[in-house]
Write an enzyme that holds these catalytic residues in place. Structure first.
Site, PDB file in Angstrom:
ATOM      1  N   LYS A  76      -3.222   5.423  -6.932  1.00 23.20           N
ATOM      2  CA  LYS A  76      -2.533   4.301  -7.574  1.00 23.20           C
ATOM      3  C   LYS A  76      -2.732   4.292  -9.083  1.00 23.20           C
ATOM      4  O   LYS A  76      -1.831   3.921  -9.826  1.00 23.20           O
ATOM      5  CB  LYS A  76      -2.997   2.964  -6.989  1.00 23.20           C
ATOM      6  CG  LYS A  76      -2.410   2.683  -5.622  1.00 23.20           C
ATOM      7  CD  LYS A  76      -2.442   1.207  -5.306  1.00 23.20           C
ATOM      8  CE  LYS A  76      -1.758   0.939  -3.973  1.00 23.20           C
ATOM      9  NZ  LYS A  76      -1.957  -0.443  -3.523  1.00 23.20           N
TER      10      LYS A  76
ATOM     11  N   LYS B 260       3.906   9.606   2.559  1.00 21.39           N
ATOM     12  CA  LYS B 260       3.837   8.369   3.332  1.00 21.39           C
ATOM     13  C   LYS B 260       5.030   7.463   3.023  1.00 21.39           C
ATOM     14  O   LYS B 260       5.463   7.390   1.882  1.00 21.39           O
ATOM     15  CB  LYS B 260       2.531   7.660   2.938  1.00 21.39           C
ATOM     16  CG  LYS B 260       2.095   6.557   3.834  1.00 21.39           C
ATOM     17  CD  LYS B 260       0.800   5.941   3.328  1.00 21.39           C
ATOM     18  CE  LYS B 260       0.986   5.155   2.046  1.00 21.39           C
ATOM     19  NZ  LYS B 260      -0.170   4.409   1.593  1.00 21.39           N
TER      20      LYS B 260
ATOM     21  N   LYS C 266       6.219   1.127   0.069  1.00 20.12           N
ATOM     22  CA  LYS C 266       7.015   0.074  -0.569  1.00 20.12           C
ATOM     23  C   LYS C 266       7.468   0.500  -1.959  1.00 20.12           C
ATOM     24  O   LYS C 266       8.458  -0.004  -2.471  1.00 20.12           O
ATOM     25  CB  LYS C 266       6.147  -1.186  -0.747  1.00 20.12           C
ATOM     26  CG  LYS C 266       5.736  -1.861   0.529  1.00 20.12           C
ATOM     27  CD  LYS C 266       4.655  -2.915   0.252  1.00 20.12           C
ATOM     28  CE  LYS C 266       4.115  -3.487   1.546  1.00 20.12           C
ATOM     29  NZ  LYS C 266       2.870  -4.236   1.386  1.00 20.12           N
TER      30      LYS C 266
HETATM   31  P1  TYM Z   1      -0.582  -2.731   2.759  1.00 17.77           P
HETATM   32  O1  TYM Z   1      -0.039  -4.057   2.345  1.00 17.77           O
HETATM   33  O2  TYM Z   1      -0.338  -1.562   1.888  1.00 17.77           O
HETATM   34  O3  TYM Z   1      -0.052  -2.372   4.196  1.00 17.77           O
HETATM   35  C1  TYM Z   1      -0.130  -3.285   5.277  1.00 17.77           C
HETATM   36  C2  TYM Z   1      -0.462  -2.528   6.553  1.00 17.77           C
HETATM   37  O4  TYM Z   1       0.545  -1.547   6.807  1.00 17.77           O
HETATM   38  C3  TYM Z   1      -0.057  -0.270   7.005  1.00 17.77           C
HETATM   39  N1  TYM Z   1       0.851   0.776   6.485  1.00 17.77           N
HETATM   40  C4  TYM Z   1       1.264   1.817   7.185  1.00 17.77           C
HETATM   41  N2  TYM Z   1       1.016   2.200   8.466  1.00 17.77           N
HETATM   42  C5  TYM Z   1       1.618   3.324   8.901  1.00 17.77           C
HETATM   43  N3  TYM Z   1       2.457   4.082   8.117  1.00 17.77           N
HETATM   44  C6  TYM Z   1       2.721   3.740   6.836  1.00 17.77           C
HETATM   45  N4  TYM Z   1       3.554   4.475   6.096  1.00 17.77           N
HETATM   46  C7  TYM Z   1       2.112   2.559   6.310  1.00 17.77           C
HETATM   47  N5  TYM Z   1       2.167   1.929   5.114  1.00 17.77           N
HETATM   48  C8  TYM Z   1       1.381   0.843   5.232  1.00 17.77           C
HETATM   49  C9  TYM Z   1      -1.358  -0.334   6.222  1.00 17.77           C
HETATM   50  O5  TYM Z   1      -2.293   0.620   6.681  1.00 17.77           O
HETATM   51  C10 TYM Z   1      -1.797  -1.763   6.462  1.00 17.77           C
HETATM   52  O6  TYM Z   1      -2.486  -1.864   7.694  1.00 17.77           O
HETATM   53  N6  TYM Z   1      -5.463  -3.077   1.555  1.00 17.77           N
HETATM   54  C11 TYM Z   1      -4.455  -3.411   2.547  1.00 17.77           C
HETATM   55  C12 TYM Z   1      -4.340  -4.897   2.782  1.00 17.77           C
HETATM   56  C13 TYM Z   1      -5.618  -5.589   3.076  1.00 17.77           C
HETATM   57  C14 TYM Z   1      -6.339  -5.553   4.306  1.00 17.77           C
HETATM   58  C15 TYM Z   1      -7.458  -6.377   4.105  1.00 17.77           C
HETATM   59  C16 TYM Z   1      -6.115  -4.928   5.518  1.00 17.77           C
HETATM   60  C17 TYM Z   1      -6.304  -6.377   2.218  1.00 17.77           C
HETATM   61  N7  TYM Z   1      -7.399  -6.853   2.824  1.00 17.77           N
HETATM   62  C18 TYM Z   1      -8.407  -6.582   5.102  1.00 17.77           C
HETATM   63  C19 TYM Z   1      -7.079  -5.126   6.529  1.00 17.77           C
HETATM   64  C20 TYM Z   1      -8.190  -5.925   6.312  1.00 17.77           C
HETATM   65  C21 TYM Z   1      -3.095  -2.905   2.072  1.00 17.77           C
HETATM   66  O7  TYM Z   1      -2.888  -2.682   0.915  1.00 17.77           O
HETATM   67  O8  TYM Z   1      -2.153  -2.851   3.052  1.00 17.77           O
END
Ligand code: TYM
Length: 345
Positions: free
Chosen positions: A115, A207, A210
């Site tokens: 990032k 991957k 967004k």
């Molecule tokens: P974020 O917002 O990027 O994504 C949300 C969830 O979607 C999953 N994900 C994917 N799974 C499969 N294939 C993909 N291409 C893909 N893109 C995203 C992510 O693995 C996630 O589960 N840091 C985290 C948010 C967070 C969090 C937490 C999660 C903050 N605090 C505490 C669990 C526990 C994040 O940026 O997810």
């Protein structure tokens, strides 16, 4: 280690364009786990501001993720849906964890490196400290299970390291405060099924994300049937028919990705999908994938539209969830302050 009550926690960032990766990698699991566990699902707005956000856009993205949770089938009365900034204990515990986590641990985080890119000097301190906040999100509820996609695995390992170090560093005070031999559980990542890492429709080695500039790289939860059909038909493939066995997918990332998506959407496995489609051309398989995607995602998109049209309702869900989450988080934080030796008034 002490016995902890099973509790599920997970979060999704309100940064626009919720997509099929978020749905299959995370939200589908959130829905499933409601049957067996108490669950807390968080719209992590504090994480979103680790990179620049337009405030107006952020407000609507927070409502959109909330709407997606509800539209996908999460019950905000039986469980908890809330936005992170409304429970200040997340930020408070994150500070404590900033003092527990070691620089060396954070330096290893691959997501920060990706990032921050080449201009690392210019990345926010928040982006660097992000995994400590993520650990606080989970542990302020002393949650035991965390459903996430594959890309969050390293952050979850760090959360376990932080919990373990806190338990060790303060073991004497944890015991004296009446919490036995461990205050925090070591949260377990739940990363299962055929779509833990959904890849871009334009490039099977990247991957689905967004932030990809090409909207054709992803299926958004708000896409209508036409958009879904166009994106699936344009998805990159190779000239060979589909293999009959899973090993045949190994050297073919695009085929592997589409078969994984089909398997996850239909609640089966890659090998079961290949039993039906082995030897078929992509044109045939893609038509079936369009039908399945539209059937599964169409109603979610329509419901999200309806829900985002009623911001008063969405905000009331978040207010109620924040109140209930806050009650749990305050108890943990009080105990943490006692363990640390702070004076409470
Ligand atoms: P974020 O917002 O990027 O994504 C949300 C969830 O979607 C999953 N994900 C994917 N799974 C499969 N294939 C993909 N291409 C893909 N893109 C995203 C992510 O693995 C996630 O589960 N840091 C985290 C948010 C967070 C969090 C937490 C999660 C903050 N605090 C505490 C669990 C526990 C994040 O940026 O997810």
């Amino acid at each position: 280690m002490a016995d902890f009550k099973q509790l599920v926690f997970s979060g999704v960032q309100p940064t626009g364009n919720l997509h099929l990766g978020n749905y299959l990698g995370a939200i589908v699991k959130f829905v499933e786990l409601q049957k067996s566990h108490d669950c807390i699902y968080c719209v992590v707005d504090l994480h979103a501001i680790t990179v620049p956000q337009d405030p107006r856009q952020l407000t609507s993205s927070i409502r959109e993720v909330t709407a997606a949770f509800i539209a996908c089938g999460i019950d905000p009365k039986a469980h908890i849906i809330f936005n992170q900034s409304q429970v200040p204990e997340h930020a408070e515990l994150a500070w404590v964890f900033n003092c527990v986590a070691r620089l060396g641990w954070l330096n290893r985080m691959t997501q920060f490196k990706e990032k921050a890119g080449k201009d690392r000097e210019n990345a926010s301190v928040g982006l660097y400290a992000y995994p400590a906040l993520m650990a606080a999100d989970i542990l302020v509820y002393r949650a035991t299970h965390v459903p996430v996609g594959e890309d969050q695995k390293q952050h979850l390992e760090l959360s376990r390291d932080i919990a373990q170090k806190f338990n060790n560093d303060f073991s004497e005070w944890i015991a004296r405060t009446g919490f036995g031999d461990a205050f925090f559980p070591l949260p377990e990542p739940l990363i299962q099924g055929p779509a833990t890492r959904v890849m871009s429709l334009r490039d099977g080695t990247k991957k689905m994300s967004k932030s990809d500039p090409s909207d054709y790289s992803r299926i958004n939860l708000t896409d209508d049937a036409d958009a879904i059909a166009k994106k699936v038909r344009k998805a990159k493939t190779d000239p060979e028919p589909l293999p009959s066995e899973e090993v045949g997918l190994k050297p073919r990332p695009e085929a592997d990705n589409l078969v994984g998506i089909y398997a996850a959407l239909s609640g089966s496995s890659k090998s079961a999908v290949l039993r039906d489609f082995g030897g078929a051309q992509f044109s045939t398989f893609k038509s079936a994938l369009v039908d399945l995607s539209v059937t599964r995602l169409g109603p979610i998109g329509a419901e999200m539209k309806k829900l985002t049209g009623d911001p008063v309702y969405i905000d009331s869900v978040l207010a109620d969830g924040s109140e209930r989450a806050g009650q749990i988080a305050r108890k943990t934080m009080d105990a943490v302050k006692d363990i640390l030796g702070f004076i409470r008034h």
